[in-house]
Design a protein around this motif. Structure first.
Motif, PDB file in Angstrom:
ATOM      1  N   SER A 193       0.835  -1.193   0.000  1.00  0.00           N
ATOM      2  CA  SER A 193       0.000   0.000   0.000  1.00  0.00           C
ATOM      3  C   SER A 193       0.875   1.249   0.000  1.00  0.00           C
ATOM      4  O   SER A 193       1.948   1.282   0.593  1.00  0.00           O
ATOM      5  N   SER A 194       0.395   2.290  -0.654  1.00  0.00           N
ATOM      6  CA  SER A 194       1.150   3.540  -0.674  1.00  0.00           C
ATOM      7  C   SER A 194       0.721   4.484   0.448  1.00  0.00           C
ATOM      8  O   SER A 194       1.278   5.559   0.601  1.00  0.00           O
ATOM      9  N   SER A 195      -0.277   4.060   1.231  1.00  0.00           N
ATOM     10  CA  SER A 195      -0.737   4.929   2.313  1.00  0.00           C
ATOM     11  C   SER A 195      -0.099   4.527   3.639  1.00  0.00           C
ATOM     12  O   SER A 195       0.099   3.354   3.925  1.00  0.00           O
ATOM     13  N   GLY A 196       0.220   5.520   4.434  1.00  0.00           N
ATOM     14  CA  GLY A 196       0.768   5.286   5.764  1.00  0.00           C
ATOM     15  C   GLY A 196       2.215   4.832   5.739  1.00  0.00           C
ATOM     16  O   GLY A 196       2.802   4.616   4.682  1.00  0.00           O
ATOM     17  N   PRO A 197       2.772   4.660   6.930  1.00  0.00           N
ATOM     18  CA  PRO A 197       4.169   4.217   7.004  1.00  0.00           C
ATOM     19  C   PRO A 197       4.280   2.763   6.551  1.00  0.00           C
ATOM     20  O   PRO A 197       3.339   1.993   6.700  1.00  0.00           O
ATOM     21  N   PRO A 198       5.410   2.378   5.987  1.00  0.00           N
ATOM     22  CA  PRO A 198       5.562   0.994   5.532  1.00  0.00           C
ATOM     23  C   PRO A 198       5.538   0.026   6.715  1.00  0.00           C
ATOM     24  O   PRO A 198       6.175   0.288   7.740  1.00  0.00           O
ATOM     25  N   PRO A 199       4.778  -1.049   6.596  1.00  0.00           N
ATOM     26  CA  PRO A 199       4.723  -2.032   7.683  1.00  0.00           C
ATOM     27  C   PRO A 199       6.003  -2.872   7.720  1.00  0.00           C
ATOM     28  O   PRO A 199       6.773  -2.890   6.761  1.00  0.00           O
ATOM     29  N   GLY A 200       6.210  -3.558   8.808  1.00  0.00           N
ATOM     30  CA  GLY A 200       7.392  -4.401   8.959  1.00  0.00           C
ATOM     31  C   GLY A 200       7.282  -5.698   8.180  1.00  0.00           C
ATOM     32  O   GLY A 200       6.200  -6.115   7.794  1.00  0.00           O
ATOM     33  N   VAL A 201       8.429  -6.310   7.953  1.00  0.00           N
ATOM     34  CA  VAL A 201       8.524  -7.574   7.235  1.00  0.00           C
ATOM     35  C   VAL A 201       9.370  -8.523   8.076  1.00  0.00           C
ATOM     36  O   VAL A 201      10.373  -8.115   8.655  1.00  0.00           O
ATOM     37  N   LYS A 202       8.962  -9.788   8.118  1.00  0.00           N
ATOM     38  CA  LYS A 202       9.738 -10.813   8.816  1.00  0.00           C
ATOM     39  C   LYS A 202      10.280 -11.761   7.756  1.00  0.00           C
ATOM     40  O   LYS A 202       9.538 -12.235   6.901  1.00  0.00           O
ATOM     41  N   ILE A 203      11.586 -12.013   7.789  1.00  0.00           N
ATOM     42  CA  ILE A 203      12.224 -12.933   6.850  1.00  0.00           C
ATOM     43  C   ILE A 203      12.691 -14.153   7.631  1.00  0.00           C
ATOM     44  O   ILE A 203      13.429 -14.022   8.602  1.00  0.00           O
ATOM     45  N   ILE A 204      12.235 -15.321   7.189  1.00  0.00           N
ATOM     46  CA  ILE A 204      12.647 -16.585   7.817  1.00  0.00           C
ATOM     47  C   ILE A 204      13.533 -17.322   6.817  1.00  0.00           C
ATOM     48  O   ILE A 204      13.084 -17.662   5.719  1.00  0.00           O
ATOM     49  N   VAL A 205      14.791 -17.552   7.188  1.00  0.00           N
ATOM     50  CA  VAL A 205      15.703 -18.332   6.349  1.00  0.00           C
ATOM     51  C   VAL A 205      15.694 -19.748   6.900  1.00  0.00           C
ATOM     52  O   VAL A 205      16.056 -19.983   8.055  1.00  0.00           O
ATOM     53  N   HIS A 206      15.260 -20.682   6.074  1.00  0.00           N
ATOM     54  CA  HIS A 206      15.128 -22.084   6.472  1.00  0.00           C
ATOM     55  C   HIS A 206      16.432 -22.842   6.179  1.00  0.00           C
ATOM     56  O   HIS A 206      17.260 -22.376   5.387  1.00  0.00           O
ATOM     57  N   PRO A 207      16.600 -24.012   6.773  1.00  0.00           N
ATOM     58  CA  PRO A 207      17.792 -24.824   6.464  1.00  0.00           C
ATOM     59  C   PRO A 207      17.835 -25.208   4.986  1.00  0.00           C
ATOM     60  O   PRO A 207      16.795 -25.369   4.347  1.00  0.00           O
ATOM     61  N   LYS A 208      19.048 -25.368   4.476  1.00  0.00           N
ATOM     62  CA  LYS A 208      19.200 -25.727   3.063  1.00  0.00           C
ATOM     63  C   LYS A 208      18.603 -27.107   2.799  1.00  0.00           C
ATOM     64  O   LYS A 208      18.541 -27.964   3.683  1.00  0.00           O
ATOM     65  N   VAL A 209      18.173 -27.293   1.556  1.00  0.00           N
ATOM     66  CA  VAL A 209      17.604 -28.559   1.106  1.00  0.00           C
ATOM     67  C   VAL A 209      18.471 -29.072  -0.031  1.00  0.00           C
ATOM     68  O   VAL A 209      18.668 -28.369  -1.024  1.00  0.00           O
ATOM     69  N   GLU A 210      18.997 -30.278   0.132  1.00  0.00           N
ATOM     70  CA  GLU A 210      19.813 -30.879  -0.930  1.00  0.00           C
ATOM     71  C   GLU A 210      18.897 -31.253  -2.090  1.00  0.00           C
ATOM     72  O   GLU A 210      17.773 -31.690  -1.886  1.00  0.00           O
ATOM     73  N   PRO A 211      19.364 -31.101  -3.329  1.00  0.00           N
ATOM     74  CA  PRO A 211      18.482 -31.269  -4.475  1.00  0.00           C
ATOM     75  C   PRO A 211      18.051 -32.699  -4.790  1.00  0.00           C
ATOM     76  O   PRO A 211      16.954 -32.905  -5.295  1.00  0.00           O
ATOM     77  N   GLY A 212      18.895 -33.684  -4.503  1.00  0.00           N
ATOM     78  CA  GLY A 212      18.534 -35.047  -4.894  1.00  0.00           C
ATOM     79  C   GLY A 212      18.430 -35.147  -6.407  1.00  0.00           C
ATOM     80  O   GLY A 212      19.054 -34.378  -7.137  1.00  0.00           O
ATOM     81  N   ASP A 213      17.574 -36.063  -6.879  1.00  0.00           N
ATOM     82  CA  ASP A 213      17.451 -36.238  -8.327  1.00  0.00           C
ATOM     83  C   ASP A 213      16.004 -36.141  -8.814  1.00  0.00           C
ATOM     84  O   ASP A 213      15.708 -36.459  -9.952  1.00  0.00           O
ATOM     85  N   ASN A 214      15.100 -35.679  -7.939  1.00  0.00           N
ATOM     86  CA  ASN A 214      13.682 -35.610  -8.292  1.00  0.00           C
ATOM     87  C   ASN A 214      13.197 -34.166  -8.173  1.00  0.00           C
ATOM     88  O   ASN A 214      13.034 -33.651  -7.058  1.00  0.00           O
ATOM     89  N   VAL A 215      12.963 -33.526  -9.308  1.00  0.00           N
ATOM     90  CA  VAL A 215      12.541 -32.120  -9.331  1.00  0.00           C
ATOM     91  C   VAL A 215      11.234 -31.928  -8.577  1.00  0.00           C
ATOM     92  O   VAL A 215      11.094 -31.001  -7.769  1.00  0.00           O
ATOM     93  N   GLU A 216      10.254 -32.790  -8.822  1.00  0.00           N
ATOM     94  CA  GLU A 216       8.935 -32.659  -8.176  1.00  0.00           C
ATOM     95  C   GLU A 216       9.034 -32.771  -6.658  1.00  0.00           C
ATOM     96  O   GLU A 216       8.406 -32.001  -5.925  1.00  0.00           O
ATOM     97  N   ALA A 217       9.831 -33.730  -6.171  1.00  0.00           N
ATOM     98  CA  ALA A 217       9.984 -33.915  -4.724  1.00  0.00           C
ATOM     99  C   ALA A 217      10.662 -32.706  -4.093  1.00  0.00           C
ATOM    100  O   ALA A 217      10.265 -32.257  -3.010  1.00  0.00           O
ATOM    101  N   LEU A 218      11.681 -32.184  -4.753  1.00  0.00           N
ATOM    102  CA  LEU A 218      12.381 -30.996  -4.243  1.00  0.00           C
ATOM    103  C   LEU A 218      11.429 -29.814  -4.193  1.00  0.00           C
ATOM    104  O   LEU A 218      11.341 -29.114  -3.183  1.00  0.00           O
ATOM    105  N   MET A 219      10.696 -29.601  -5.271  1.00  0.00           N
ATOM    106  CA  MET A 219       9.767 -28.474  -5.339  1.00  0.00           C
ATOM    107  C   MET A 219       8.697 -28.582  -4.253  1.00  0.00           C
ATOM    108  O   MET A 219       8.394 -27.609  -3.566  1.00  0.00           O
ATOM    109  N   GLU A 220       8.158 -29.767  -4.052  1.00  0.00           N
ATOM    110  CA  GLU A 220       7.119 -29.968  -3.030  1.00  0.00           C
ATOM    111  C   GLU A 220       7.664 -29.698  -1.630  1.00  0.00           C
ATOM    112  O   GLU A 220       7.018 -29.032  -0.822  1.00  0.00           O
TER     113      GLU A 220
END
Length: 127
Positions: free
Chosen positions: A72-99
């Protein structure tokens, strides 16, 4: 010259950057829309996950939690929370990784949005 087509270009350029030792940031929903209670999240797209599996590089998922009026362009900008999760190894299955990554990223959003009022125009008004 990269191959034609958005996916082919992304994969080719992504592989080059990874080979150069660079990290790549991808927003797999392909949008900047703010998720709200009662409004489903857009599904993740495969491109970044194909890249991770083909290059065998881990994915570091992160979640941006922000209020409905974040853009929104009205009022002061609200806060944002960023959560960095543990890394995920890719494996060999695109669908499983994406899910797995999609569940990891969306879980905090779903939890946060459950406590918000439903602002959809067609939502029933409660007294």
């Amino acid at each position: 010259m990269p191959k034609k087509g958005t996916m082919a270009m992304m994969l080719e350029l992504g592989k080059e950057r990874i080979a150069d030792g660079l990290s790549i940031g991808i927003f797999p929903q392909g949008t900047r829309s703010v998720p709200a209670k009662g409004v489903p999240l857009k599904p993740f797209k495969k491109g970044g996950f194909i890249l991770a599996v083909e290059c065998q590089v881990p994915v570091v998922p992160f979640t941006l939690c922000y209020p409905d009026d974040f853009m929104s362009s009205s009022g002061p900008p609200p806060g944002v929370k960023i959560i960095v999760h543990p890394k995920v190894e890719p494996g060999d299955n695109v669908e499983a990784l994406m899910e797995k990554v999609e569940k990891t990223v969306t879980a905090p959003l779903i939890k946060a949005k459950e406590s918000l009022p439903d602002r959809r125009p067609d939502a029933k008004k409660q007294d």
